[in-house]
Design a protein around this motif. Structure first.
Motif, mmCIF file in Angstrom:
data_model
loop_
_atom_site.group_PDB
_atom_site.id
_atom_site.type_symbol
_atom_site.label_atom_id
_atom_site.label_comp_id
_atom_site.label_asym_id
_atom_site.label_seq_id
_atom_site.Cartn_x
_atom_site.Cartn_y
_atom_site.Cartn_z
ATOM 1 N N MET A 1 0.990 -0.679 -0.081
ATOM 2 C CA MET A 1 -0.196 -0.170 -0.056
ATOM 3 C C MET A 1 1.043 1.215 0.402
ATOM 4 S SD MET A 1 -3.124 -0.475 -0.440
ATOM 5 C CE MET A 1 -3.726 1.216 0.390
ATOM 6 N N LYS A 2 1.773 0.901 0.867
ATOM 7 C CA LYS A 2 2.859 2.599 0.530
ATOM 8 C C LYS A 2 4.081 2.540 -0.529
ATOM 9 C CE LYS A 2 6.473 4.302 3.705
ATOM 10 N NZ LYS A 2 6.905 3.745 4.995
ATOM 11 N N MET A 3 3.973 0.913 -1.450
ATOM 12 C CA MET A 3 4.534 1.306 -2.393
ATOM 13 C C MET A 3 3.810 2.189 -3.914
ATOM 14 S SD MET A 3 6.941 -1.445 -3.447
ATOM 15 C CE MET A 3 5.650 -3.146 -3.435
ATOM 16 N N PHE A 4 2.671 2.121 -3.898
ATOM 17 C CA PHE A 4 1.927 2.096 -4.712
ATOM 18 C C PHE A 4 1.887 3.610 -4.582
ATOM 19 C CE2 PHE A 4 -1.079 -1.426 -4.152
ATOM 20 C CZ PHE A 4 -0.185 -2.391 -5.223
ATOM 21 N N ASP B 1 -2.111 -11.319 -1.748
ATOM 22 C CA ASP B 1 -3.841 -11.582 -2.313
ATOM 23 C C ASP B 1 -4.040 -10.740 -2.799
ATOM 24 O OD1 ASP B 1 -4.635 -13.622 -4.610
ATOM 25 O OD2 ASP B 1 -6.311 -13.009 -2.957
ATOM 26 N N ARG B 2 -4.553 -9.873 -1.796
ATOM 27 C CA ARG B 2 -5.502 -8.695 -1.853
ATOM 28 C C ARG B 2 -4.479 -7.489 -2.350
ATOM 29 N NH1 ARG B 2 -5.951 -11.361 3.523
ATOM 30 N NH2 ARG B 2 -3.624 -9.835 3.641
ATOM 31 N N MET B 3 -3.559 -7.378 -2.835
ATOM 32 C CA MET B 3 -2.864 -6.082 -3.439
ATOM 33 C C MET B 3 -2.661 -6.540 -4.757
ATOM 34 S SD MET B 3 -2.337 -3.957 -1.038
ATOM 35 C CE MET B 3 -3.956 -4.558 0.114
ATOM 36 N N ARG B 4 -3.016 -7.793 -5.470
ATOM 37 C CA ARG B 4 -2.833 -8.494 -6.863
ATOM 38 C C ARG B 4 -4.008 -7.698 -7.775
ATOM 39 N NH1 ARG B 4 -2.013 -14.357 -5.360
ATOM 40 N NH2 ARG B 4 0.181 -14.392 -5.608
ATOM 41 N N TRP B 5 -4.749 -7.267 -6.679
ATOM 42 C CA TRP B 5 -5.689 -6.023 -8.154
ATOM 43 C C TRP B 5 -5.152 -4.861 -8.493
ATOM 44 C CZ3 TRP B 5 -9.716 -2.264 -6.402
ATOM 45 C CH2 TRP B 5 -10.184 -1.827 -7.422
ATOM 46 N N PRO B 6 -4.392 -4.348 -7.690
ATOM 47 C CA PRO B 6 -4.198 -2.989 -7.816
ATOM 48 C C PRO B 6 -2.695 -3.197 -8.502
ATOM 49 C CG PRO B 6 -4.084 -3.255 -5.804
ATOM 50 C CD PRO B 6 -4.661 -4.077 -6.016
ATOM 51 N N ALA B 7 -1.573 -4.459 -8.285
ATOM 52 C CA ALA B 7 -0.295 -4.392 -9.296
ATOM 53 C C ALA B 7 -0.648 -4.943 -10.810
ATOM 54 C CB ALA B 7 0.124 -5.485 -7.998
ATOM 55 N N TRP B 8 -1.428 -5.615 -10.249
ATOM 56 C CA TRP B 8 -1.529 -6.416 -11.656
ATOM 57 C C TRP B 8 -2.203 -5.214 -12.709
ATOM 58 C CZ3 TRP B 8 -3.838 -11.987 -12.623
ATOM 59 C CH2 TRP B 8 -2.490 -12.681 -11.788
ATOM 60 N N LYS B 9 -2.554 -3.912 -12.759
ATOM 61 C CA LYS B 9 -3.378 -3.313 -13.240
ATOM 62 C C LYS B 9 -2.651 -2.147 -13.339
ATOM 63 C CE LYS B 9 -7.460 -1.836 -10.507
ATOM 64 N NZ LYS B 9 -8.080 -0.661 -11.051
ATOM 65 N N LYS B 10 -1.725 -1.554 -12.318
ATOM 66 C CA LYS B 10 -0.347 -1.301 -12.686
ATOM 67 C C LYS B 10 0.835 -1.749 -13.838
ATOM 68 C CE LYS B 10 -0.072 2.204 -8.831
ATOM 69 N NZ LYS B 10 -0.618 2.903 -9.623
ATOM 70 N N PHE B 11 1.002 -3.268 -13.640
ATOM 71 C CA PHE B 11 2.347 -3.785 -14.574
ATOM 72 C C PHE B 11 1.466 -3.556 -15.926
ATOM 73 C CE2 PHE B 11 3.339 -7.131 -10.594
ATOM 74 C CZ PHE B 11 4.054 -5.763 -10.101
ATOM 75 N N LEU B 12 0.174 -3.672 -16.468
ATOM 76 C CA LEU B 12 -0.530 -3.762 -17.442
ATOM 77 C C LEU B 12 -1.056 -2.539 -17.691
ATOM 78 C CD1 LEU B 12 -1.873 -6.900 -16.987
ATOM 79 C CD2 LEU B 12 0.245 -6.907 -18.180
ATOM 80 N N ASN B 13 -0.763 -1.434 -17.556
ATOM 81 C CA ASN B 13 -0.955 -0.663 -17.905
ATOM 82 C C ASN B 13 -2.919 -0.288 -17.791
ATOM 83 O OD1 ASN B 13 1.631 1.246 -17.594
ATOM 84 N ND2 ASN B 13 1.171 -0.156 -19.602
ATOM 85 N N VAL B 14 -3.441 -0.822 -17.163
ATOM 86 C CA VAL B 14 -5.497 -0.937 -17.612
ATOM 87 C C VAL B 14 -5.891 0.852 -17.330
ATOM 88 C CG1 VAL B 14 -7.184 -2.029 -16.173
ATOM 89 C CG2 VAL B 14 -5.450 -2.965 -16.733
ATOM 90 N N ASP B 15 -5.473 1.641 -16.213
ATOM 91 C CA ASP B 15 -6.023 2.994 -16.099
ATOM 92 C C ASP B 15 -5.665 3.347 -17.148
ATOM 93 O OD1 ASP B 15 -7.266 1.965 -13.528
ATOM 94 O OD2 ASP B 15 -5.566 2.340 -12.621
ATOM 95 N N GLU B 16 -4.638 3.431 -17.865
ATOM 96 C CA GLU B 16 -4.046 4.370 -18.687
ATOM 97 C C GLU B 16 -4.867 3.634 -20.076
ATOM 98 O OE1 GLU B 16 -0.420 4.138 -15.502
ATOM 99 O OE2 GLU B 16 -2.420 3.199 -16.624
#
Length: 500
Positions: free
Chosen positions: A84-87, A107-122
């Motif tokens: 959470m701090k790293m985000f 496991d609870r952090m996979r949703w935000p982490a994977w989205k960042k790795f794959l540039n989903v929000d952008e």
């Protein structure tokens, strides 16, 4: 008398009505009015136990958590806080991020982490309303709907999210795959895409999974377009590289496989196409996915070698093709034999060693591994695709796939025969060429639908036998894999790690 035009018109009308009927069922979802055949829906009496990922098991888990599980939970909670701090100050090039990815994303952090790795929000921000438009077009024009409908109901049937027919996740998977077949008409749909999108949907919402899938397919870091496109050019390139690594640093196992007609295509399809899902325990496949999304596709090559290294001695004891394939396709999924942390540590060492040997990546891809046509531009299918008419013979591309694999097997046999003599001369060439390998290749090249390529019908049946829980140690060097020149018997050294 019905003319050719009348027949085509009737077939086209039937295909349109079928597509509309299928889409209507997914639109209704879990509405009681929806028609569900009894065989499509599992009986809920079969539910026994469910793990943290939603998968159902045949035996009950302990009611009381042991001390190791309590400690793992405590560690994961601490990692949640660090992630959470790293985000808040995200830096993809941060070495600390890499270390934490290899330690395992909570496991609870996979949703935000994977989205960042794959540039989903952008991607969503830059392509506003594109997904909804593709989905609308799919409802009118998709030619893949029948095959996708079948595959959706086969995906993760032992997981709560996908178990019930027309559940929320089944509907999302159906929508994502149909919309993407319109968004990328050059690719259309390939069965492996269902598994990839299915994993993404376990951690993402529908539109997020669509753009995550697109990144995996078109971004050069992952480039799965080359795996799923007709002819599977990336698969061929990675298989050749896999054989090259085997012949250099795992000579004895390579010779053993050739002697028993075990071509890599028989055991590695799901390794390469869906990043090891359903070939190793799901918890471990998620750890590999974490690293894959961070590092890119070189992880797949390294993990394939890691699996074979860790289980080399067991594989050498198996004396026929069927038992080798069953071990790699079935037994390792049920019981891998090593805990996830140990396997990931081994994977990291293999990645480093392959890089030192300049074997971590295969030769550069050709242009046919990437999209050549613009994405998101609707192209209406021809009449043959619309009516779903099957081909009566292989295309030139499909014939080339078969010829390429046969040539690669022949070359492997020649290389092995030049260094070792067998009691019999039966290798994967000529009349001795395995029918199972042939059927596996042809199943890759053909499919029930015109442009939907099959991955899973490998042409043989595997029986589910209990895993032999051998209590022996497997030797693996914590520091290095020995150089190519060293004897193959000594290329893995002792470490104090007991098999599970």
């Amino acid at each position: 008398m019905m003319t050719m035009d009348d027949e085509q018109e009737a077939l086209l009308k039937r295909a349109t009505e079928e597509r509309e009927m299928i889409f209507n069922r997914y639109a209704l979802g879990l509405d009681p009015k929806n028609e569900v055949d009894p065989w499509e829906n599992p009986t809920f009496e079969l539910y026994h136990v469910t793990d943290k990922y939603g998968f159902i098991h045949d035996s009950r888990l302990p009611d009381i958590r042991d001390s190791q599980e309590v400690q793992r939970t405590k560690i994961e909670l601490e990692r949640d806080k660090k992630w959470m701090k790293m985000f808040t100050s995200w830096n993809i090039h941060n070495e600390k991020l890499r270390k934490r990815v290899f330690k395992g994303i909570p496991d609870r952090m996979r949703w935000p982490a994977w989205k960042k790795f794959l540039n989903v929000d952008e991607s969503i921000a830059a392509n506003k309303d594109i997904y909804s438009r593709m989905l609308s077009l799919a409802r009118k024009y998709s030619t893949e709907v029948r095959q996708i409908d079948s595959d959706v109901n086969r995906q993760f049937r032992d997981n709560h999210a996908y178990r019930q027919r027309y559940s929320v996740k089944q509907c999302s998977l159906f929508n994502v795959l149909n919309a993407y077949s319109i968004y990328n008409p050059e690719l259309g749909y390939c069965q492996g895409m269902a598994c990839v999108a299915g994993v993404l949907l376990l951690y993402m919402q529908e539109e997020e999974a669509f753009w995550a899938l697109n990144t995996l397919i078109v971004d050069k870091k992952f480039a799965m377009h080359g795996l799923f496109i007709e002819g599977f050019p990336k698969l061929q390139r990675f298989l050749e590289h896999h054989d090259r690594i085997m012949s250099k640093i795992m000579r004895k196992l390579h010779q053993h496989f050739v002697k028993n007609n075990v071509d890599a295509i028989l055991y590695s399809i799901k390794w390469f196409f869906v990043v090891f899902v359903e070939r190793i325990p799901f918890s471990l496949s998620l750890r590999v996915w974490d690293i894959f999304l961070f590092e890119g596709d070189r992880v797949i090559t390294a993990m394939a070698i890691t699996i074979l290294y860790l289980h080399k001695h067991e594989l050498l004891r198996l004396k026929d093709m069927d038992s080798i394939i069953e071990y790699l396709q079935v037994k390792l999924h049920k019981n891998f034999g090593y805990n996830d942390d140990y396997v990931v540590e081994a994977l990291e060492r293999v990645m480093k060693k392959l890089k030192d040997l300049k074997l971590d990546v295969p030769p550069p891809p050709k242009t046919n591994e990437f999209p050549t046509k613009p994405l998101g531009q609707f192209i209406e299918a021809d009449i043959e695709k619309k009516i779903g008419r099957r081909r009566s013979e292989y295309t030139d591309t499909e014939k080339q796939v078969i010829n390429d694999v046969i040539s690669r097997q022949e070359q492997n046999a020649i290389e092995v025969q030049s260094t070792v003599s067998y009691e019999t001369s039966e290798c994967a060439t000529g009349d001795a060429y395995s029918m199972k390998t042939y059927q596996s290749i042809t199943s890759l090249a053909t499919s029930p639908a015109i442009s939907s390529y099959s991955l899973y019908s490998n042409g043989f049946v595997i029986t589910n036998k209990p895993f032999d829980t051998d209590s022996s140690y497997f030797n693996f060097n914590h520091n290095h894999i020995n150089d190519v020149e060293e004897d193959d018997d000594d290329d893995v050294q002792s470490v104090q790690n007991t098999r599970l």
